[in-house]
Design a protein around this motif. Structure first.
Motif, PDB file in Angstrom:
ATOM      1  N   SER A   1       2.992  -3.700   0.166  1.00 20.88           N
ATOM      2  CA  SER A   1       3.646  -2.564   0.816  1.00 20.88           C
ATOM      3  C   SER A   1       4.568  -1.879  -0.178  1.00 20.88           C
ATOM      4  O   SER A   1       5.090  -2.509  -1.106  1.00 20.88           O
ATOM      5  N   TRP A   2       4.750  -0.571   0.026  1.00 16.02           N
ATOM      6  CA  TRP A   2       5.607   0.248  -0.816  1.00 16.02           C
ATOM      7  C   TRP A   2       6.365   1.221   0.074  1.00 16.02           C
ATOM      8  O   TRP A   2       5.894   1.602   1.136  1.00 16.02           O
ATOM      9  N   GLN A   3       7.533   1.651  -0.376  1.00 15.22           N
ATOM     10  CA  GLN A   3       8.320   2.665   0.312  1.00 15.22           C
ATOM     11  C   GLN A   3       8.305   3.952  -0.506  1.00 15.22           C
ATOM     12  O   GLN A   3       8.359   3.918  -1.738  1.00 15.22           O
ATOM     13  N   GLN A   4       8.223   5.078   0.177  1.00 13.87           N
ATOM     14  CA  GLN A   4       8.258   6.369  -0.510  1.00 13.87           C
ATOM     15  C   GLN A   4       8.957   7.394   0.358  1.00 13.87           C
ATOM     16  O   GLN A   4       8.693   7.499   1.553  1.00 13.87           O
ATOM     17  N   VAL A   5       9.852   8.164  -0.271  1.00 13.35           N
ATOM     18  CA  VAL A   5      10.549   9.249   0.400  1.00 13.35           C
ATOM     19  C   VAL A   5      10.061  10.560  -0.202  1.00 13.35           C
ATOM     20  O   VAL A   5      10.051  10.731  -1.424  1.00 13.35           O
ATOM     21  N   THR A   6       9.602  11.476   0.645  1.00 11.00           N
ATOM     22  CA  THR A   6       9.143  12.781   0.166  1.00 11.00           C
ATOM     23  C   THR A   6      10.307  13.757   0.200  1.00 11.00           C
ATOM     24  O   THR A   6      11.028  13.842   1.200  1.00 11.00           O
ATOM     25  N   THR A   7      10.504  14.479  -0.869  1.00  6.83           N
ATOM     26  CA  THR A   7      11.603  15.438  -0.944  1.00  6.83           C
ATOM     27  C   THR A   7      11.162  16.861  -0.620  1.00  6.83           C
ATOM     28  O   THR A   7      11.954  17.666  -0.154  1.00  6.83           O
ATOM     29  N   ALA A   8       9.899  17.174  -0.877  1.00  9.31           N
ATOM     30  CA  ALA A   8       9.386  18.529  -0.635  1.00  9.31           C
ATOM     31  C   ALA A   8       7.972  18.429  -0.082  1.00  9.31           C
ATOM     32  O   ALA A   8       7.248  17.477  -0.378  1.00  9.31           O
ATOM     33  N   PRO A   9       7.547  19.408   0.739  1.00 13.22           N
ATOM     34  CA  PRO A   9       6.177  19.390   1.245  1.00 13.22           C
ATOM     35  C   PRO A   9       5.178  19.643   0.128  1.00 13.22           C
ATOM     36  O   PRO A   9       5.488  20.252  -0.885  1.00 13.22           O
TER      37      PRO A   9
END
Length: 222
Positions: free
Chosen positions: A178-186
């Motif tokens: 598993s990994w975590q990712q935060v998107t900052t822009a579409p």
């Protein structure tokens, strides 16, 4: 409002490199409930290329180029016919629900006067009505290369400001990575997935946001 008596077909599925089709269409347009003009035309769509597209957001592999030429004539109730030509190239990738890149050359001819324009759109920079909304609501996924060993890149498109969990499930549904990712822009998102030490076989990649919205794609490791 244009009410197609013979609808236009913009795409058919499945559609792969070398495929092509032509469709004709027609129908009346109404303004305030009264006939305004009659439209008739044709469109030819061809998948004419395959490869990697390099965008401001990075290189996107496994992309299909689709070329369409649409011509139609509007016959108004008053005045002369107006002829339109839309010559469009779109670059499409699995898991990305809007085109990676679009280039359209537009021609309109009326009373012998020709108007021409060219416009482009790159995923992540759309400003037209509906494009931002479509991009924000799209939530697909594709891995490349696939099958893969050692590592693969996960590509997907979604809105910005999302806290995502990327999970790798084995054939029994057990989470093995598993990994975590935060998107900052579409726009296009990219995540390298470490596959070192993973048992060969079929796996499922699942992307899920904090609201439970999820998308999956199949990944084979060897």
């Amino acid at each position: 409002m244009l009410d197609y008596s013979n609808p236009v077909k913009f795409m058919q599925y499945p559609f792969t490199n070398g495929d092509s089709f032509t469709d004709t269409y027609s129908g009346p347009a109404e303004l305030d409930g009264e006939a305004y003009y009659q439209r008739s035309g044709s469109i030819t769509v061809t998948a004419d290329g395959f490869g990697t597209v390099i965008t401001p957001e990075g290189a996107v592999p496994n992309v299909l180029r689709v070329h369409s030429v649409e011509t139609h004539t509007d016959n108004p109730s008053l005045g002369s016919n107006i002829d339109f030509v839309y010559d469009t190239y779109k670059w499409l990738a699995p898991g990305i629900k809007v085109p990676i890149l679009t280039v359209t050359h537009y021609t309109r001819t009326s009373n012998g006067t020709v108007f021409e324009d060219t416009y482009t759109g790159v995923v992540g920079s759309f400003e037209g009505i509906g494009m931002v909304e479509g991009q924000a609501n799209s939530f697909g996924a594709a891995a490349w290369p696939n099958p893969a060993t050692g590592s693969t890149d996960l590509l997907f498109s979604c809105g910005g400001g999302l806290d995502l969990t990327i999970s790798l499930l084995d054939a029994t549904g057990r989470e093995v990575r598993s990994w975590q990712q935060v998107t900052t822009a579409p726009g296009i998102q990219r995540r390298a997935l470490d596959l070192i030490g993973l048992a060969p076989g079929a796996h499922l990649v699942r992307i899920m946001d904090t609201n439970g919205k999820a998308s999956t794609c199949r990944l084979v490791t060897f």
